[in-house]
Write a protein that holds these residues in place. Structure first.
Motif, short mmCIF file in Angstrom:
data_model
loop_
_atom_site.label_atom_id
_atom_site.label_comp_id
_atom_site.label_asym_id
_atom_site.label_seq_id
_atom_site.Cartn_x
_atom_site.Cartn_y
_atom_site.Cartn_z
N ALA A 102 -8.22 89.51 35.32
CA ALA A 102 -8.28 89.51 36.96
C ALA A 102 -7.40 90.26 38.32
O ALA A 102 -6.14 90.11 37.95
CB ALA A 102 -8.81 88.17 37.24
N VAL A 103 -7.94 91.40 39.17
CA VAL A 103 -7.39 91.79 40.18
C VAL A 103 -7.79 91.19 42.07
O VAL A 103 -8.98 91.33 41.24
CB VAL A 103 -6.56 92.86 39.61
N ASN A 104 -6.74 91.48 42.79
CA ASN A 104 -7.16 91.23 44.28
C ASN A 104 -7.31 92.26 44.80
O ASN A 104 -7.66 94.22 43.93
CB ASN A 104 -6.36 90.71 44.64
N ALA A 105 -8.05 92.63 46.01
CA ALA A 105 -8.41 94.39 46.70
C ALA A 105 -7.35 94.73 46.80
O ALA A 105 -7.15 96.01 46.28
CB ALA A 105 -8.95 93.69 47.74
N ALA A 106 -6.23 94.38 46.86
CA ALA A 106 -4.09 94.96 46.92
C ALA A 106 -4.32 95.44 45.56
O ALA A 106 -3.36 96.90 45.39
CB ALA A 106 -3.68 94.09 47.54
N ALA A 107 -4.43 95.00 44.76
CA ALA A 107 -4.21 95.18 43.24
C ALA A 107 -5.28 96.17 42.99
O ALA A 107 -4.78 97.26 42.09
CB ALA A 107 -4.18 94.64 42.77
N GLN A 108 -6.30 96.12 42.73
CA GLN A 108 -7.15 97.17 42.68
C GLN A 108 -6.73 98.44 43.54
O GLN A 108 -6.76 99.35 42.82
CB GLN A 108 -8.55 96.57 42.77
N ALA A 109 -6.98 98.64 44.70
CA ALA A 109 -6.45 99.68 45.61
C ALA A 109 -5.01 100.60 45.22
O ALA A 109 -5.27 101.15 44.72
CB ALA A 109 -6.00 99.51 46.97
N ALA A 110 -4.20 99.54 44.38
CA ALA A 110 -2.64 100.63 43.67
C ALA A 110 -3.16 100.96 42.46
O ALA A 110 -2.39 100.84 42.10
CB ALA A 110 -2.12 99.30 43.57
#
Length: 128
Positions: A102-110
């Motif tokens: 699982a990833v959060n929005a900031a990780a997904q954006a990265a």
């Protein structure tokens, strides 16, 4: 409780902590691998320090995704590794064997995504 620096040669400090409660203001800017679950209570501790990124254990996610519910509350890249790939409470195992679940929005954006290894995710966050 144990804290140790991982000799990862990523150009940024990689800190291993058995529990997210072990981080403090001196750890700002570090990449942290925590043995803790990624629930809301863990996110309260993690939000107190701006990290370059943080890994939690999904702890099997649990009812209402409780094991990863805190990821969304963090402004920096935060992810969880699968409890099936790394032992809960064991940050070294998360580094050695962890697979992102699982990833959060900031990780997904990265550019981070489920299925990556924890090592690949941290290399990407470190710019390499």
């Amino acid at each position: 409780m144990a804290r140790r620096i991982l000799p990862a040669d990523l150009g940024v400090t990689v800190l291993l902590v058995d529990s997210i409660t072990e981080i403090n203001g001196d750890d700002a800017g570090c990449l942290v691998i925590s043995g803790s679950h990624g629930g809301r209570s863990a996110a309260r501790y993690a939000a107190a320090v701006v990290l370059a990124g943080c890994v939690f254990n999904d702890a099997g996610t649990g009812k209402d995704d409780a094991g990863i519910a805190g990821l969304a509350a963090l402004a920096y890249p935060a992810l969880a590794c699968s409890h099936r790939s790394a032992r809960i409470g064991d940050p070294q195992d998360a580094w050695d064997n962890g697979i992102v679940s699982a990833v959060n929005a900031a990780a997904q954006a990265a550019g981070l995504r489920s299925g990556m290894t924890v090592q690949a995710a941290f290399r990407q966050l470190a710019g390499g």
